[in-house]
Motif scaffolding. Sequence first.
Motif, PDB file in Angstrom:
ATOM      1  N   PHE B  36      60.277  -4.329  46.850  1.00  0.00           N
ATOM      2  CA  PHE B  36      60.694  -2.946  46.662  1.00  0.00           C
ATOM      3  C   PHE B  36      61.956  -2.818  45.813  1.00  0.00           C
ATOM      4  O   PHE B  36      62.394  -1.720  45.513  1.00  0.00           O
ATOM      5  CB  PHE B  36      60.877  -2.248  48.004  1.00  0.00           C
ATOM      6  CG  PHE B  36      59.650  -1.511  48.431  1.00  0.00           C
ATOM      7  CD1 PHE B  36      59.232  -0.389  47.742  1.00  0.00           C
ATOM      8  CD2 PHE B  36      58.879  -1.971  49.479  1.00  0.00           C
ATOM      9  CE1 PHE B  36      58.082   0.270  48.100  1.00  0.00           C
ATOM     10  CE2 PHE B  36      57.729  -1.318  49.851  1.00  0.00           C
ATOM     11  CZ  PHE B  36      57.326  -0.187  49.161  1.00  0.00           C
ATOM     12  N   ALA B  37      62.531  -3.930  45.414  1.00  0.00           N
ATOM     13  CA  ALA B  37      63.693  -3.870  44.541  1.00  0.00           C
ATOM     14  C   ALA B  37      63.289  -3.925  43.074  1.00  0.00           C
ATOM     15  O   ALA B  37      64.144  -4.029  42.195  1.00  0.00           O
ATOM     16  CB  ALA B  37      64.659  -5.011  44.870  1.00  0.00           C
ATOM     17  N   MET B  96      61.813  -5.771  54.236  1.00  0.00           N
ATOM     18  CA  MET B  96      63.161  -5.307  54.560  1.00  0.00           C
ATOM     19  C   MET B  96      64.179  -5.987  53.659  1.00  0.00           C
ATOM     20  O   MET B  96      65.137  -5.371  53.198  1.00  0.00           O
ATOM     21  CB  MET B  96      63.502  -5.604  56.028  1.00  0.00           C
ATOM     22  CG  MET B  96      62.723  -4.793  57.028  1.00  0.00           C
ATOM     23  SD  MET B  96      62.809  -3.044  56.727  1.00  0.00           S
ATOM     24  CE  MET B  96      64.511  -2.720  57.156  1.00  0.00           C
ATOM     25  N   THR B  98      63.742  -7.038  50.629  1.00  0.00           N
ATOM     26  CA  THR B  98      63.730  -6.476  49.278  1.00  0.00           C
ATOM     27  C   THR B  98      64.389  -5.092  49.269  1.00  0.00           C
ATOM     28  O   THR B  98      65.065  -4.741  48.301  1.00  0.00           O
ATOM     29  CB  THR B  98      62.308  -6.368  48.707  1.00  0.00           C
ATOM     30  OG1 THR B  98      61.552  -5.432  49.486  1.00  0.00           O
ATOM     31  CG2 THR B  98      61.606  -7.692  48.702  1.00  0.00           C
ATOM     32  N   ILE B  99      64.199  -4.331  50.344  1.00  0.00           N
ATOM     33  CA  ILE B  99      64.840  -3.014  50.405  1.00  0.00           C
ATOM     34  C   ILE B  99      66.361  -3.192  50.447  1.00  0.00           C
ATOM     35  O   ILE B  99      67.111  -2.510  49.737  1.00  0.00           O
ATOM     36  CB  ILE B  99      64.336  -2.223  51.630  1.00  0.00           C
ATOM     37  CG1 ILE B  99      62.866  -1.843  51.416  1.00  0.00           C
ATOM     38  CG2 ILE B  99      65.177  -0.965  51.849  1.00  0.00           C
ATOM     39  CD1 ILE B  99      62.215  -1.169  52.603  1.00  0.00           C
ATOM     40  N   GLY B 102      67.669  -4.005  47.139  1.00  0.00           N
ATOM     41  CA  GLY B 102      67.790  -2.798  46.321  1.00  0.00           C
ATOM     42  C   GLY B 102      69.132  -2.113  46.538  1.00  0.00           C
ATOM     43  O   GLY B 102      69.827  -1.748  45.581  1.00  0.00           O
ATOM     44  N   ILE B 221      59.543   3.665  43.065  1.00  0.00           N
ATOM     45  CA  ILE B 221      58.619   4.163  44.095  1.00  0.00           C
ATOM     46  C   ILE B 221      57.409   4.811  43.439  1.00  0.00           C
ATOM     47  O   ILE B 221      56.280   4.647  43.884  1.00  0.00           O
ATOM     48  CB  ILE B 221      59.350   5.148  45.030  1.00  0.00           C
ATOM     49  CG1 ILE B 221      60.514   4.397  45.701  1.00  0.00           C
ATOM     50  CG2 ILE B 221      58.411   5.688  46.086  1.00  0.00           C
ATOM     51  CD1 ILE B 221      61.355   5.253  46.603  1.00  0.00           C
TER      52      ILE B 221
END
Lengths: 255, 289
Positions: B36-37, B96, B98-99, B102, B221
């Motif tokens: 997610f990054a 988590m 990767t979040i 970010g 996103i």
Amino acid sequence: MAALLELTNIETYYGPIMAIRGVSLQVEAGRIVSLLGANGAGKTTVLKTISGAMDPQKGTVRFDGREIQTRDPDWVARLGIAHVPEGREVFPFLNVEENLQMGAFSRRDASIAADIELVYEYFPVLKGLRKQAAQVLSGGQQQMLAIGRALMLRPKLMLLDEPSLGLSPKLIQEIATIITRLNKEQNVTILLVEQNARMALDIGDFGYVMEMGRIVMEDECERLRNATDIQEFYLGMKDEGVRGRRRWKQRKTWR
Amino acid sequence: MDLLQLIVSGVSQGCVYGLIALGFVLIYKATEMVNFAQGDLMMLGAYVAVTFINILGWPFGWGLLATLAVMALVGVVLERLLFRPMLGEPHFAVLMLTIGLGFILRAFAGAVWGNEPQALHAPYAGQVLRVGELVIGYENLVIVLGTVLLCTLLYLFFRFTRLGIAMQAASQNQLAAFYVGIPVKRIFSLVWALSALVAAFAGVLTAPVSMIDPLIGFVGIKAFAAAIVGGFGSLPGAILGGLLVGLVEQFAGLYLPPGYADMSAYVLLLVMLMIRPEGLFASMQQKKV
């Protein structure tokens, strides 16, 4: 002469479950060694422990005089151990030729193209399918591809896990012949894991029998074929008693 | 003509989404991790380019190459430090991580380069190409051409080079790749490098058009939605999904009341999940567990 591969007191776990309970075995260079046993006996785990896909809690794996039990499988492969896993495990979206090229990934020499031709000599059917994605091949063809891919490593030792699985009797015969030829002609030592005991005992020189994570019998295949336990429990030859059913006392000698 | 104009800007915006989506898919296919990054890597890439080109005054081309090199290195370092130890851990934990990564990257960028929006100096900025009544900004043209070029290079790389085929092999069957002697862990590093490089490329392409600030990574996103629309696991699907999201957004911006455009990507995602949950290009086979 020291064995090419030597396992000493290997214990391997799946989480808390002990799958291998102290296995020692030797594979001498140039031979075909068969490892027999029923489902869940731990045969596949032994192979995975050798090739490094699983690490043993205890014991040592020696190959060519080096301890390899803590190494990653790609490192072990580069030493010259080619593992043909159960269920073929070809690269489904790569074509046949690319699959074979990947088998030689660790090699830098110039004879890779010649070796691909060599594989096609052993498995002529693959040559016609060279540009086909591996996933469209039949089970038997995939098995040939998996063995061919392993051969591309130019291995000293080949670990074969259930090459007869799901194949027709005719194909099993064909694969068995190829395995013997590879052993004789390409000088590849072979450790063969099989549930098909007849095939394994026919082509093997030496055999081990596993049950419940232990080796319970070991001998020349010649002698194993004639052992009453093996005949009854693995080859299905039943000694009918006088009343037409098995005597209740008949037990395996190792229990 | 309005229509053509919309399509042009939709396609160029879509290319950026597509490139970020490509990064998602690359990492997911190889390592089964969802990063997610990815959008924040794009943001970081844009700022690295700002450093080379705006601050150090390097020529654009050299600045671009240096940025790609630096970001590839960043990808390798991230993989070695953060993600290799997480191999085999639950997906949720990796997600988590990767979040969290970010957040760190956004804070880092704010601290180093400041939170005010800036524009990357590009030699082609502000120029337009007129074709009949159609007006195309050079920035948009460069985005589209750059994306086409990068995709062609990636295609050739994956199709014809030994390393590219090995990457495919490792993502198709990890265990078999190990068994044939492919150094799978090193391949993972390279996949992260490639993914960060693609993200940085997207950042450099988009930076002359839209101002960059530490929060632009949130387009990640939308790109994630694009990746799912494309079939998460298909590289051409990622690009196509990106284009679709870009186009839908442009049209929604014109024909719908203000505010709806920002929602359109997710509406598209929901519609897609309802009518064709496997995405445009379903990866043809379930991964073996």
